[in-house]
Design a protein around this motif. Sequence first.
Motif, short mmCIF file in Angstrom:
data_model
loop_
_atom_site.label_atom_id
_atom_site.label_comp_id
_atom_site.label_asym_id
_atom_site.label_seq_id
_atom_site.Cartn_x
_atom_site.Cartn_y
_atom_site.Cartn_z
N LEU A 36 34.72 50.77 41.91
CA LEU A 36 35.89 50.01 41.84
C LEU A 36 37.09 50.50 42.64
CD1 LEU A 36 36.66 49.67 37.92
CD2 LEU A 36 35.69 48.10 39.57
N THR A 73 39.08 48.24 45.57
CA THR A 73 40.34 48.44 45.83
C THR A 73 40.60 48.24 47.44
OG1 THR A 73 40.72 49.73 43.81
CG2 THR A 73 42.47 49.95 45.94
N GLY A 96 49.25 42.44 35.16
CA GLY A 96 48.02 42.83 35.29
C GLY A 96 47.82 44.20 34.13
N GLY A 147 45.91 44.85 31.11
CA GLY A 147 44.91 46.01 30.78
C GLY A 147 45.21 47.13 29.76
N ALA A 175 37.33 44.32 31.00
CA ALA A 175 38.28 44.29 32.05
C ALA A 175 37.51 43.81 33.34
CB ALA A 175 38.76 45.95 32.17
N LEU A 176 36.51 44.36 33.50
CA LEU A 176 35.58 43.95 34.53
C LEU A 176 35.29 42.33 34.59
CD1 LEU A 176 33.18 46.99 34.91
CD2 LEU A 176 34.83 46.18 36.59
N GLN A 203 38.57 40.74 35.52
CA GLN A 203 39.02 41.19 36.94
C GLN A 203 38.04 40.05 37.87
OE1 GLN A 203 38.63 44.98 38.05
NE2 GLN A 203 39.40 44.74 40.09
N ALA A 250 44.58 41.44 38.95
CA ALA A 250 43.35 41.94 39.14
C ALA A 250 43.41 43.50 39.18
CB ALA A 250 42.34 41.36 40.09
N MET A 251 44.20 43.57 40.15
CA MET A 251 44.36 45.35 40.59
C MET A 251 45.26 45.91 39.49
SD MET A 251 42.15 45.23 42.64
CE MET A 251 42.22 46.95 43.10
N MET A 276 45.27 45.30 36.31
CA MET A 276 44.51 45.36 34.96
C MET A 276 43.52 46.58 35.55
SD MET A 276 41.71 42.55 33.38
CE MET A 276 43.04 41.55 33.49
N GLN A 277 42.71 46.61 36.57
CA GLN A 277 42.23 47.61 36.66
C GLN A 277 42.59 49.09 36.79
OE1 GLN A 277 39.40 47.44 40.55
NE2 GLN A 277 40.23 49.40 41.11
N LEU A 281 32.09 43.50 41.84
CA LEU A 281 32.58 43.54 40.53
C LEU A 281 31.43 42.98 39.31
CD1 LEU A 281 36.32 42.00 41.16
CD2 LEU A 281 35.65 44.51 40.24
#
Length: 243
Positions: free
Chosen positions: A30, A34, A85, A89, A107-108, A111, A144-145, A147-148, A223
């Motif tokens: 992950l 990024t 996000g 998360g 989550a993945l 995302q 997305a980021m 949440m990650q 992902l």
Amino acid sequence: MRKLLVDVAHTLVPPKGDRYGPLPPLMLTLTLVTGLVDAVSFLGLGQVFVANMTGNVALLGFALAGAEGLSAPASLVSLAAFLAGAVAGGRLGTRFAAHRGRLLWSALALQAVLVAAALVIALVAHDRVGTPGRYALIVALGLAMGMQTAVARRVGVPDLTTTVLTQTLTGLASDSADRAGGDGPRPGRRILSVLAMVLGALVGALLLDAGLAVVLGVALALLMVTAAVTRRLAATEAEWVRA
């Protein structure tokens, strides 16, 4: 050096019974994502970060001061999307509080949907995104980021936040047994985290000549593979899945 090599090996191939199990290599993947995504946003969408919010807030300040080539609205939209996000998360973290495997897999999957949406936007625009497309990409990737980052925080693998390296670098320097008198915990994990981010940014920058869609496609593939692996591993009742 021997301790460093052992730590690197244990990060990439965790020993049986390790508290975090396969989470470190998943988090490193992950971190690589990024780097790819921020290469898209900063180099392809006009100098705005969607994962590195420290940098994004600094860019916002520069833009408000009138710095050339920067956009305060873009930075604000990115920040808002990232926070939204992160809220999502956090809710996932509450729902799957007792099972880190299901939390990460869920989550993945979400995302991947967001990055897939960004990929579709880039493909439809043939990489010539105008203002609406640019903001749509910023929103999708920021969500997305965010949440990650929130889920990585909840998963709680030390030194593997996947989006922030300031504390990792600080720990690497300040805890160095040779230079600062510390006990140097997890130096390999920290170094791998930095290298993963650099590699993602490097690959993203190099592939950007082929188009935004290419970089986003690579990020999406990573992902999807990570999600599939996580789902398979999370089906067990190993120690690492319990928060």
